[in-house]
Each structure stands twice: as C-alpha cells, then as structure tokens.
Design a protein around this motif. Structure first.
Motif, mmCIF file in Angstrom:
data_model
loop_
_atom_site.group_PDB
_atom_site.id
_atom_site.type_symbol
_atom_site.label_atom_id
_atom_site.label_comp_id
_atom_site.label_asym_id
_atom_site.label_seq_id
_atom_site.Cartn_x
_atom_site.Cartn_y
_atom_site.Cartn_z
ATOM 1 N N THR A 114 36.791 -0.342 35.769
ATOM 2 C CA THR A 114 37.294 -0.739 34.448
ATOM 3 C C THR A 114 36.246 -0.495 33.364
ATOM 4 N N ARG A 115 34.996 -0.827 33.675
ATOM 5 C CA ARG A 115 33.909 -0.601 32.716
ATOM 6 C C ARG A 115 33.738 0.895 32.437
ATOM 7 N N PHE A 116 33.835 1.704 33.472
ATOM 8 C CA PHE A 116 33.758 3.161 33.307
ATOM 9 C C PHE A 116 34.870 3.648 32.372
ATOM 10 N N GLY A 117 36.099 3.164 32.609
ATOM 11 C CA GLY A 117 37.211 3.568 31.752
ATOM 12 C C GLY A 117 37.009 3.160 30.313
ATOM 13 N N GLU A 118 36.431 1.984 30.104
ATOM 14 C CA GLU A 118 36.192 1.516 28.734
ATOM 15 C C GLU A 118 35.164 2.384 28.021
#
Length: 489
Positions: A140-144
């Motif tokens: 999720t952090r990567f996507g953000e």
C-alpha cells in the motif's frame, strides 16, 4: 476483477506449487462485522494468472454476533479476496500469520441499483494490528508513493504527450529511496521490480526485446509469483494471436485449423524472444486463450489445439494450465452440461432445472422484476406463450428472479396485475450468487436454452426479442408427404 481497494484493478495471482492436505492450515483470518450476520463469507484465490480460475479456499456463515473465522494453507505470499454476495476486497496473505479483519456497515442492496460487475463496489474491509513491515502495508505504501508522483507530474507520464524517461528514472529513484529493500530476493523486492518493469513496458520506455533479456531470459519462470506473471503476460499480450512480422495471423490461423502443433511451435521459435522452449510454449498458450475469443479463429479448433498441447507438453505446469483453459472454454459452450441448479418456486417447492424438465427444451430467463428491460422481454414471452404451449408441448419457460428478496418475486406474481400475465414456472435464485457467476449471469435479463438432454444449446442464447420464439430449435421439422401425380395414360 478485484483490487486492493477492489478486485478488478489489482493484480491477480498465483499457482500453488503443491496441493496441501485439507487439514493443513497456516493462515488464520479472524473477522467481525457490523451488519453481515447470517451471510456467507468466502475466501477465494486464483489458480494462476493465465486462466484466472477462482478457487474457494474457505467459507463460513457469519454468526449472529457478526463474527467469523477462516483458515487456509499457503506456501508463498498469495493474493486472495474476501467475498460476501458479489462484493469483495483483496489482500495478500503470508504463511504463519493471523489477520484480524472487520467488515464495516454496508448497504447490501447497492447491487439492485447498479451492475456491480461493470461498476464494482468494494467490500468495506478493515485490518487491525498490522505491523509496519507487514506485506499489505508495504505494498500500500509503495502504491501511495507511485500514485503521488504520477499525479503530481501527470503530463510527464501521460501517453498523449510522450512520457519522459527522465521522469520515470526519478520515480524509480524515489521508490528505492523511500522503500529500500535489503533482501533483493524477497517477495516485496520482486513486486517492486516487476511492477516498475510493467510501467516501463506500458510507457514504451524500453523495447520488448530488451525487457525480455533483462527480466525473463535465462531465469526460471515463476508461475507462482503473481506480479512476475502479470509482467510476463503483458510483455506478450496479443503479440502472437493478432500476427507478427515473422508469423502473420493468417498463417497462425491455418496451423490452428489444421491442428498442426509441431509446425506452429517450430515456426514460433524463429522469433529470438521465443527461442526458449518453455517460454515459447507458455506464450503459445496465452495466444490460444486470446484466439479463442477472437472471431478470426475457429473456437473449436483453438480448443482442440490447446487439448493437443495438454497431451504433448513435457512441462507439468503447462499441462495443468492447458487443462484449466479447456475447462473454462467448454463451461459455456453449446453442448456443455447444465450444472446442478435447485431453486425454490413461488410456493417454496424446490425445482431442479437439470432433471425436473428432463426430455424437454427449457428456455430460462434470469430477470429482476423491477427492471424495465427484463419486463420487456417477459412481455414478448407472454405474447407467444399460449401459442407455443399448444404447438410445442416439449418447450418449457422458466424465469429465475434474481432480486435479493424472495417476497419481491412473490408479490410481483401474486399481487400485481402485470404478474398474472406471466403464467409459467418462476424460481428465485435464493441468494446463490456463486451459481449466477458460474452460469455467466452478469446482467439482466440473461437467457439460457437447455436441450432435452440437459445440455446448454447455445453458448450465447438469443433473447425473446431477437425472434427466436418464432422458429426455435424445439420445433420439429415438418415432413412433406410424398405425393403421387397422375401420370400415364
């Protein structure tokens, strides 16, 4: 079609390397909910990225207090989705973990107002007590990080304005700085690597041949790694089935029609990207999947070619993939067996579509009683019903109400003036959303014609308004009597 907010926009998934014993479990999901009591919650995954067949890993009915518990076994990080009715939410699971999840209060009737297959609605799923290094948190952090930079510099990545390679290099550097990965062989490291590679491909920053050398060539094919397979399939997407410079589509069609697998595979090997036998065969399977749905090919011949690959391949993974492809092809083809379909009628008597009308043609309509398009088709059936009943006693009409509440169908038929016109068998789908998905019912109205042997007569059944009721396949051909003409003296 499920994503990390929703199934459809995320990256589907993995082929299990081994089938665990049913008793083995190493993943536990402990759940609670606000208003899902009494509903069935299922945990699903995909068998592989090519066929995207869904497999049920576990299911349970939510108890009166809103609680539920699911278990399964995995030997590699795997994308799964939690589904209630036809709403779902996807996430990754890892061996040895317990996940605490909560389904927030939700309007379960939203599917009555919109087609959630075309416009999916995510299940509102929340996680409790996930550590910062947990896989879903990191993804999720990567996507953000990626989304933030893409939005901030949208014009530099927009395909209409020729994306800038320098901007992509900055994106890569930002991702590596903010999300460093010391173990380059970890699942998350590969997830980042192949996600960025897919972006390079989609933005045309690197030639396909160079991407092949960097990411595929000389390495084992990771059938079980969903992001690797997503990139692999994107790299060869329609590169074969629609023809190439070395292998025109017409030549490929002729090999498929002739069932000439050897010539096809040998000819594909002239492409430098397909020198490797395992890569070449996997790409051929991908091409056959695309060809099956392409009107330029004969679907029957494509299926026969895939069956031949399944028989002759020396790669176990490809034998399994080909077998699943064939199963998926024939599921809705004409001549496919009708699955067991036992549903309640308006009097709550159970009716089995596969056996209770044995020896008859059964024209089935899947409808919603407040849907104008459904009612329009029912009016066509009502217009012809009495005439067809007298002329074709071997034809039965059955309508399956797919409204959430049984009472909606009951009151429509028993209390409304319009309902009295529809004097044939009516059944309720009884909340069996998996059956509708299995039968391919994703919009209303949908139709299915079952022949006297209990098989599906068409792969796509025409609606009543098409004119099928005027001259359907249930009509027996009229034999002309031999006439004797008075010739002679």
């Amino acid at each position: 079609m499920r994503t990390l907010p929703m199934r459809g926009l995320l990256l589907p998934l993995l082929l299990l390397l081994a089938l665990p014993l049913a008793a083995q479990t190493n993943v536990h999901i402990v759940g609670s909910s606000d208003n899902a009591a009494g509903k069935v919650v299922g945990l699903y995954g995909y068998t592989d990225m090519l066929t995207m067949d869904e497999v049920l890993l576990d299911s349970v009915t939510v108890d009166a207090d809103g609680g539920f518990s699911l278990e399964c076994y995995v030997n590699y990080p795997r994308l799964v989705f939690l589904q209630v009715e036809n709403y779902s939410q996807s996430f990754y699971i890892e061996a040895g973990r317990t996940y605490k999840v909560h389904i927030a209060e939700f309007d379960w009737s939203v599917g009555e107002r919109q087609n959630v297959y075309l416009d999916p609605v995510a299940l509102p799923l929340w996680f409790d007590e996930l550590p910062d290094d947990e896989l879903n948190v990191r993804i999720t952090r990567f996507g953000e990080v990626v989304d933030s930079m893409l939005n901030a510099r949208r014009a530099e990545f927009d395909s209409r304005f020729r994306p800038r390679r320098s901007a992509f290099n900055e994106l890569e550097a930002t991702v590596n700085r903010m999300l460093p990965e010391t173990d380059t062989n970890s699942f998350f490291a590969r997830y980042k690597r192949f996600t960025m590679a897919e972006m390079k491909l989609s933005m045309n920053f690197t030639r396909r041949g160079k991407l092949m050398k960097e990411y595929i060539e000389g390495q084992p094919i990771r059938y079980y790694d969903e992001q690797y397979m997503r990139f692999f399939l994107a790299l060869f997407d329609h590169s074969l089935s629609r023809g190439s410079r070395k292998v025109p589509m017409g030549r490929l069609v002729s090999w498929v029609d002739a069932g000439d697998l050897r010539t096809m595979m040998d000819s594909l090997g002239t492409d430098p990207m397909l020198k490797n036998e395992r890569v070449r065969e996997l790409v051929a399977l991908q091409a056959m999947k695309e060809a099956y749905y392409d009107p330029g090919y004969s679907a029957d011949h494509v299926r026969e070619m895939v069956e031949k690959i399944a028989r002759q391949t020396k790669f176990d993974e490809h034998r399994q993939l080909a077998g699943r492809m064939v199963e998926k092809f024939v599921q809705h083809e004409s001549g496919a067996d009708m699955p067991s379909t036992v549903l309640p009628d308006v009097e709550h008597q159970m009716v089995d579509l596969a056996t209770d009308f044995e020896g008859k043609w059964v024209y089935v309509s899947f409808v919603r009683v407040n849907d104008p398009n459904s009612i329009g088709e029912m009016e066509v059936i009502a217009h012809f019903h009495d005439t067809l009943a007298a002329r074709c006693p071997d034809l039965e009409f059955v309508s399956v109400s797919c409204d959430r509440e049984f009472q909606k169908m009951y009151h429509f038929l028993k209390s409304s003036k319009r309902g009295s016109r529809y004097g044939w068998t009516w059944l309720h789908f009884d909340g069996n959303y998996s059956l509708l998905e299995q039968l391919g019912v994703v919009s209303y109205p949908s139709f299915m014609l079952i022949d006297p042997e209990g098989k599906q007569h068409y792969s796509v059944t025409p609606p009543p308004s098409s004119g099928i009721l005027l001259h359907g396949p249930w009509e027996k051909p009229v034999e002309e009597e031999e006439s004797i003409l008075p010739f002679g003296n």
